[in-house]
Design a protein around this motif. Structure first.
Motif, mmCIF file in Angstrom:
data_model
loop_
_atom_site.group_PDB
_atom_site.id
_atom_site.type_symbol
_atom_site.label_atom_id
_atom_site.label_comp_id
_atom_site.label_asym_id
_atom_site.label_seq_id
_atom_site.Cartn_x
_atom_site.Cartn_y
_atom_site.Cartn_z
ATOM 1 N N LEU A 14 -46.450 -11.676 79.763
ATOM 2 C CA LEU A 14 -45.311 -12.424 80.269
ATOM 3 C C LEU A 14 -44.025 -12.185 79.494
ATOM 4 N N GLY A 15 -44.115 -11.469 78.377
ATOM 5 C CA GLY A 15 -42.934 -11.269 77.548
ATOM 6 C C GLY A 15 -42.945 -9.906 76.883
ATOM 7 N N ARG A 16 -42.735 -9.886 75.571
ATOM 8 C CA ARG A 16 -42.602 -8.632 74.826
ATOM 9 C C ARG A 16 -43.887 -8.276 74.077
ATOM 10 N N GLN A 250 -46.489 -13.973 73.289
ATOM 11 C CA GLN A 250 -46.840 -15.110 74.140
ATOM 12 C C GLN A 250 -46.132 -16.387 73.680
ATOM 13 N N GLU A 252 -43.390 -16.732 72.111
ATOM 14 C CA GLU A 252 -41.959 -16.682 72.435
ATOM 15 C C GLU A 252 -41.678 -17.214 73.844
ATOM 16 N N LYS A 253 -42.665 -17.073 74.734
ATOM 17 C CA LYS A 253 -42.498 -17.492 76.134
ATOM 18 C C LYS A 253 -43.100 -18.874 76.372
ATOM 19 N N ARG A 254 -43.246 -19.672 75.313
ATOM 20 C CA ARG A 254 -43.969 -20.936 75.429
ATOM 21 C C ARG A 254 -43.328 -21.898 76.441
ATOM 22 N N PHE A 256 -41.546 -21.167 79.140
ATOM 23 C CA PHE A 256 -41.822 -20.651 80.481
ATOM 24 C C PHE A 256 -43.276 -20.884 80.862
ATOM 25 N N ILE A 257 -44.185 -20.577 79.923
ATOM 26 C CA ILE A 257 -45.625 -20.711 80.191
ATOM 27 C C ILE A 257 -45.978 -22.165 80.476
ATOM 28 N N ASN A 361 -51.726 -18.305 83.911
ATOM 29 C CA ASN A 361 -50.264 -18.258 83.787
ATOM 30 C C ASN A 361 -49.563 -17.473 84.893
#
Length: 380
Positions: A14-16, A250, A252-254, A256-257, A361
């Motif tokens: 979902l991210g980098r 993951q 970093e996208k907390r 959004f998740i 997710n």
């Protein structure tokens, strides 16, 4: 996805994550633990949760094992825990020689029934292990009160509950220790991983040693000693930096998740509530003072037979649904401690009737609609 159109779980990027994994590989440090991304994850987790120390581990199981070592669990000690949990919750303490004392669960949240705890406490009780089922907090006020009254440690099994709260306070921050999971089925994943939350600073130094095979290797890398040596018992509990790199992407996208998972959970609730009421089915209950982690969504069918028929019905529609924990007290190992059928009636009843629905997710709206449509067409 396999043979199912809609799987139960589907890990996603979902991210980098891949960018960070590549960097870890290019720096030729990915095979070791306590590396660049491991430290970044630990610092981020400490800041988010506002706790004294977080140490990444190779699994939640290993985080619990470290806690048992640090608390010097020994043969003759008793540990109170729910039977409705994963086997690691018990094994971590059994490995040190402790006896599991199983407590029944509440019929509403499916967490351990805090009102039954005091009757199980003896002079040998060393630890209470609350398991925050589905990321909904146990009744920590009473649990902590009892722990203080009888001088008992609390180790929170928070495999489901990262970012969940009880009365405004993060789960995992109440006990002496908390344990997190980053297994592929969890909200945040690196395939297989975990973390130990340390809320009592006096355990930090020894925790680092136990996690590093019983050596003071962590001090060596900080330049505090000129060489590291064997100091204590321990094992290889440090997470590889390549996994930490994926996990950091993951985390970093907390936001959004968690927002995505909240939407999934609410979709199920809104679209299945009427069907559930008319068919005598229960959906998850979340107390108003709990902020759940949106880890899973389950339904409690009227009977074991109906639960299994619904599993088959969904399978025919290309949808994979699964039951959850089998009562530990009724397992071959649990029976060795003298437990029999009927000892924990709520646990036994819930285990027979609970069904978990697909939840991941990257789940799309059409998948949610398909699941809810198939369930709504099922006749009880």
């Amino acid at each position: 996805m396999g043979k199912h159109k809609i799987p139960f779980n589907q890990p996603g990027i979902l991210g980098r994550e891949l960018e960070y994994v590549r960097k870890a590989i290019e720096e030729n440090k990915y095979t070791g633990g306590d590396g660049f991304y491991g430290k970044k994850c630990e610092e981020l987790l400490e800041n988010i949760l506002d706790v004294s120390k977080v140490l990444l581990t190779t699994s939640c199981t290993h985080a619990l094992e470290i806690a048992a070592i640090l608390l010097q669990i020994k043969p003759g000690d008793e540990v109170i825990l729910p039977s409705f949990t994963f086997v690691s919750t018990a094994n971590a303490f059994l490995l040190r020689g402790a006896k599991p004392v199983f407590v029944d669960i509440r019929p509403d949240t499916l967490n351990l029934d805090e009102k039954k705890l005091e009757f199980l406490i003896t002079e040998r009780t060393k630890v209470i292990v609350p398991v925050h089922y589905g990321g909904v907090g146990c009744e920590m006020d009473l649990i902590c009160k009892l722990a203080r009254k009888y001088s008992i440690y609390i180790v929170e099994d928070n495999a489901h509950g990262f970012l969940g709260k009880y009365k405004g306070r993060f789960l995992g921050s109440f006990g002496t220790f908390g344990a997190l999971s980053f297994h592929e089925t969890k909200n945040f994943s690196c395939g297989e991983g975990g973390a130990l939350i340390i809320n009592d600073k006096k355990f930090i130094e020894r925790a680092e040693i136990v996690r590093e095979k019983g050596t003071d290797r962590a001090k060596f890398f900080r330049g505090e000693v000129d060489k590291y040596t064997w100091k204590d018992i321990g094992s290889s509990y440090v997470l590889s930096d390549i996994l930490a790199a994926f996990l950091f992407g993951q985390l970093e996208k907390r936001k959004f998740i968690q927002e995505k998972r909240k939407q999934i959970w609410n979709f199920y609730k809104e679209n299945l509530s009427d069907w559930a009421i008319s068919n005598g089915v229960k959906i998850p209950f979340v107390p108003s003072y709990c902020d759940q982690s949106y880890h899973l969504f389950y339904i409690l069918l009227p009977s074991y037979e109906i639960r299994n028929k619904l599993i088959s019905h969904l399978k025919k529609n290309g949808i994979l649904s699964v039951f959850h924990y089998q009562p530990l007290h009724l397992s071959p190992m649990g029976r060795r401690f003298g437990y029999r059928k009927g000892d924990l009636p709520v646990t036994e009843d819930v285990s027979d009737r609970l069904l978990r629905l697909p939840f991941y997710n990257t789940m799309e709206i059409w998948e949610l609609r398909e699941v809810c449509k198939a369930i709504s067409e099922f006749r009880i």
